[in-house]
Design a protein around this motif. Structure first.
Motif, short mmCIF file in Angstrom:
data_model
loop_
_atom_site.label_atom_id
_atom_site.label_comp_id
_atom_site.label_asym_id
_atom_site.label_seq_id
_atom_site.Cartn_x
_atom_site.Cartn_y
_atom_site.Cartn_z
N ARG A 44 -9.73 1.86 0.58
CA ARG A 44 -9.24 1.97 -0.79
C ARG A 44 -8.04 1.04 -0.98
O ARG A 44 -7.12 1.04 -0.20
CB ARG A 44 -8.85 3.40 -1.10
CG ARG A 44 -8.35 3.53 -2.52
CD ARG A 44 -8.12 4.96 -2.89
NE ARG A 44 -8.58 5.03 -4.26
CZ ARG A 44 -8.94 6.12 -4.85
NH1 ARG A 44 -8.93 7.24 -4.22
NH2 ARG A 44 -9.32 6.09 -6.10
N ASN A 45 -8.12 0.24 -1.99
CA ASN A 45 -7.08 -0.75 -2.27
C ASN A 45 -6.83 -1.64 -1.07
O ASN A 45 -5.72 -1.99 -0.77
CB ASN A 45 -5.79 -0.09 -2.74
CG ASN A 45 -5.90 0.36 -4.17
OD1 ASN A 45 -6.64 -0.23 -4.95
ND2 ASN A 45 -5.20 1.39 -4.51
N ASP A 55 -10.52 4.35 4.41
CA ASP A 55 -9.35 3.51 4.66
C ASP A 55 -9.36 2.24 3.84
O ASP A 55 -8.38 1.51 3.80
CB ASP A 55 -9.28 3.11 6.14
CG ASP A 55 -9.07 4.30 7.05
OD1 ASP A 55 -9.27 5.43 6.59
OD2 ASP A 55 -8.71 4.09 8.20
N SER A 103 0.85 -1.18 0.00
CA SER A 103 0.00 0.00 0.00
C SER A 103 0.88 1.23 0.00
O SER A 103 1.56 1.51 0.99
CB SER A 103 -0.91 0.01 1.23
OG SER A 103 -1.59 1.25 1.31
N ARG A 104 0.88 1.97 -1.10
CA ARG A 104 1.68 3.20 -1.16
C ARG A 104 1.12 4.26 -0.22
O ARG A 104 1.88 4.99 0.40
CB ARG A 104 1.72 3.73 -2.60
CG ARG A 104 2.45 2.80 -3.56
CD ARG A 104 2.45 3.33 -4.97
NE ARG A 104 1.08 3.56 -5.42
CZ ARG A 104 0.75 4.30 -6.46
NH1 ARG A 104 1.67 4.90 -7.17
NH2 ARG A 104 -0.50 4.45 -6.81
N SER A 105 -0.20 4.34 -0.10
CA SER A 105 -0.80 5.37 0.75
C SER A 105 -0.54 5.12 2.23
O SER A 105 -0.36 6.06 3.00
CB SER A 105 -2.31 5.47 0.49
OG SER A 105 -2.95 4.25 0.81
N ARG A 106 -0.50 3.85 2.63
CA ARG A 106 -0.27 3.52 4.04
C ARG A 106 1.19 3.17 4.32
O ARG A 106 1.59 3.07 5.48
CB ARG A 106 -1.16 2.36 4.47
CG ARG A 106 -2.62 2.76 4.55
CD ARG A 106 -3.48 1.59 4.92
NE ARG A 106 -3.84 0.90 3.67
CZ ARG A 106 -4.56 -0.19 3.62
NH1 ARG A 106 -4.99 -0.76 4.71
NH2 ARG A 106 -4.84 -0.74 2.46
#
Length: 145
Positions: free
Chosen positions: A143-144, A141, A61-64
């Motif tokens: 997403r993906n 939260d 996960s790039r966002s997390r």
């Protein structure tokens, strides 16, 4: 005295992948039975190694900024039937069995539910399950997930 940290040896096959500057490679999940494209996510070396070892899709996960096992919140895991590498060695294809029939955090079978029609994106695939029922109030939260 031995070092208490376990060292994980990198399998040779991981060294054949052309990782991007961030150490990632795009991964496409495809339904092994129907050929439908379900989603695209990113993998790093650890997530790809874990996917191969565990037989279930693990992404980055790039966002997390952390690993995420597909379906860890939703229950919609991806059981991996095959892992393939493209001819340029820079894209992974996972042929999977999609548990629950839903791959997208929007509650649809596929993340590719919009089609370009007359210069606009039209949603053409139905929501199979309300995302609120899947994720509760944590939709942002999910997403993906």
């Amino acid at each position: 005295m031995q070092d208490s940290e376990a060292t994980v040896e990198t399998p040779d096959w991981l060294n054949e992948i052309r990782w991007n500057a961030d150490g990632l490679v795009p991964a496409i999940a495809q339904d092994a039975a129907t050929g439908d494209i379900l989603m695209m996510a990113w993998m790093n070396a650890e997530s790809l190694r874990l996917t191969a070892e565990e037989g279930q899709a693990v992404y980055w996960s790039r966002s997390r900024g952390k690993l995420w096992r597909k379906g860890e919140t939703s229950g919609h895991q991806q059981v991996v039937a095959e892992i393939r590498l493209d001819c340029d060695e820079d894209v992974i294809l996972l042929k999977v069995e999609q548990k629950g029939g839903i791959a997208c955090h929007t509650g649809r079978r596929s993340c590719f539910y919009r089609r370009l029609e007359n210069g606009e994106w039209a949603s053409v695939d139905p929501v199979l399950r309300d995302p609120g029922a899947i994720y509760g109030n944590k939709q942002g939260d999910s997403r993906n997930e």
